[in-house]
Design a protein around this motif. Structure first.
Motif, PDB file in Angstrom:
ATOM      1  N   ALA A 121       0.959  -1.263  -0.003  1.00  0.00           N
ATOM      2  CA  ALA A 121      -0.112  -0.118  -0.108  1.00  0.00           C
ATOM      3  C   ALA A 121       0.972   1.420   0.089  1.00  0.00           C
ATOM      4  CB  ALA A 121      -1.082   0.122   1.241  1.00  0.00           C
ATOM      5  N   ASN A 122       1.789   1.255   0.816  1.00  0.00           N
ATOM      6  CA  ASN A 122       2.881   2.494   0.933  1.00  0.00           C
ATOM      7  C   ASN A 122       3.722   2.560  -0.299  1.00  0.00           C
ATOM      8  OD1 ASN A 122       2.226   4.051   3.328  1.00  0.00           O
ATOM      9  ND2 ASN A 122       2.645   2.246   4.535  1.00  0.00           N
ATOM     10  N   THR A 124       2.734   1.867  -3.217  1.00  0.00           N
ATOM     11  CA  THR A 124       1.842   2.231  -4.246  1.00  0.00           C
ATOM     12  C   THR A 124       1.572   3.727  -4.253  1.00  0.00           C
ATOM     13  OG1 THR A 124       0.441   0.080  -4.298  1.00  0.00           O
ATOM     14  CG2 THR A 124      -0.437   1.824  -5.300  1.00  0.00           C
ATOM     15  N   SER A 125       1.384   4.257  -2.651  1.00  0.00           N
ATOM     16  CA  SER A 125       1.632   5.751  -2.654  1.00  0.00           C
ATOM     17  C   SER A 125       2.803   6.326  -3.364  1.00  0.00           C
ATOM     18  CB  SER A 125       1.394   6.021  -1.283  1.00  0.00           C
ATOM     19  OG  SER A 125       0.370   5.988  -0.605  1.00  0.00           O
ATOM     20  N   GLN A 126       3.997   5.762  -2.948  1.00  0.00           N
ATOM     21  CA  GLN A 126       5.137   6.404  -3.412  1.00  0.00           C
ATOM     22  C   GLN A 126       5.233   6.612  -4.713  1.00  0.00           C
ATOM     23  OE1 GLN A 126       8.659   4.556  -2.299  1.00  0.00           O
ATOM     24  NE2 GLN A 126       7.978   4.211  -0.016  1.00  0.00           N
ATOM     25  N   VAL A 127       4.901   5.218  -5.519  1.00  0.00           N
ATOM     26  CA  VAL A 127       4.935   5.326  -7.256  1.00  0.00           C
ATOM     27  C   VAL A 127       4.049   6.374  -7.711  1.00  0.00           C
ATOM     28  CG1 VAL A 127       4.563   4.301  -9.327  1.00  0.00           C
ATOM     29  CG2 VAL A 127       5.486   3.050  -7.319  1.00  0.00           C
ATOM     30  N   MET A 128       2.656   6.558  -6.907  1.00  0.00           N
ATOM     31  CA  MET A 128       1.755   7.365  -7.333  1.00  0.00           C
ATOM     32  C   MET A 128       2.333   9.136  -7.091  1.00  0.00           C
ATOM     33  SD  MET A 128      -2.021   7.682  -7.496  1.00  0.00           S
ATOM     34  CE  MET A 128      -2.087   6.669  -5.738  1.00  0.00           C
TER      35      MET A 128
END
Lengths: 219, 219
Positions: A121-122, A124-128
């Protein structure tokens, strides 16, 4: 090379989660020009680039394009799984800009992982956040950088990417990258030619004065 | 109203996590014009808007501005905690556009929560995806919508937000929202006035033909 080596938070997954990914990630070879997301090819899942080059762009109602970002080896494409990202409310098109090799993690598998693993989840946030930053950069360029500098920068970058000073690019292709009408590209390229920065011929732009072109792009 | 009511995934937190938030979230009243993030006011933490209105914008080296998004009651501002978001590589300024009330969750507390709660991590992704979408929308407007339509849309929206047809806005303020030079705003407003859409006087723009202004904004 194995999938595990391309998935950055692999070591933070449980064995069960690793198994889920290993069993479901698909290896694919795609040809230059293949549509990977958008239009008829929607929401296949997360793409992990093993080799090649992808291009993410948006298209206006009138068919005008602008490149939003590119993806290279080891990059992860989240927006090809936009159906599992709540609140992503824009249409993006992703195509292979060169022959490429990818892993595809089906959307439902990635969604399941995001919902159970705080690391995924985190991550994914970083990539976004990374893609978000690229779009903010683009917005600043469009708002505050004049077109001659944007074009110079594009040509310098293409030359590095392709490893040549002789770029196979039509004026229309350049316009589609920069979100500009072909005529505007042609006019500026002719000006560059008159200044001795490039030499133009059918379907190619040859950089003849790299140092000055770079200097212009950095201004 | 209590903090718990403003934090969307509250019910998915453990009691310990809820306690951490309740003990550390600060209630603040800020005056119109207060700088909340950017410049000297960096990375205070997550902002949860209880009442009022915030504005997030970017500033060019030459001091030109463009509004990126606004935040209203119950909105969560992530970028005011950008120091804990890896890969956020742009500078944004956040200011109170009206007198506002907020909860501030200190960055280190939110970071700790993101790292232990999969719900908080995924909720963070969702909020970021929402802002990302707003920026993509803005980019499309700038690229593909002519300035008359953007200005008409801005005036219609302001009129709804303020609940009046008589807007207290200088041409410079409008330019700073739309990322346009004051002169360009003035020229277009004068054209709108000649068309009977607005009436201009010092520091105000009065909408005199809402239906036609709305029609123009939707084209």
């Amino acid at each position: 090379m194995e999938f595990a080596e391309y998935f950055p938070v692999w070591n933070k997954l449980t064995e069960e989660e690793q198994g889920l990914l290993r069993e479901n990630a698909l290896f694919r070879r795609v040809e230059k020009g293949s549509l990977l997301h958008g239009g008829s090819a929607d929401c296949q899942g997360l793409l992990l680039v093993v080799s090649g080059q992808l291009r993410a762009y948006i298209v206006s109602e009138e068919g005008r394009e602008i490149t939003i970002y590119r993806l290279f080896e080891r990059d992860l494409c989240l927006l090809s799984a936009s159906c599992i990202m709540q609140n992503i409310q824009f249409e993006i098109t992703i195509e292979a800009e060169k022959d490429s090799e990818l892993y595809v993690v089906p959307s439902r598998i990635y969604k399941a992982l995001m919902e159970r693993s705080v690391s995924v989840a985190n991550y994914t946030s970083q990539v976004m956040a990374g893609r978000f930053s690229e779009v903010m950069w683009l917005l600043e360029q469009i708002m505050w950088k004049s077109f001659d500098k944007r074009l110079a920068e594009f040509l310098v970058n293409e030359s590095v990417l392709e490893g040549t000073l002789c770029l196979k690019l039509t004026h229309e292709m350049i316009g589609n990258h920069l979100g500009t009408a072909r005529e505007v590209v042609t006019r500026m390229l002719r000006y560059f030619q008159s200044e001795g920065l490039v030499r133009l011929s059918r379907g190619t732009v040859e950089i003849t004065d790299s140092p000055r072109l770079e200097e212009l792009s950095r201004k």
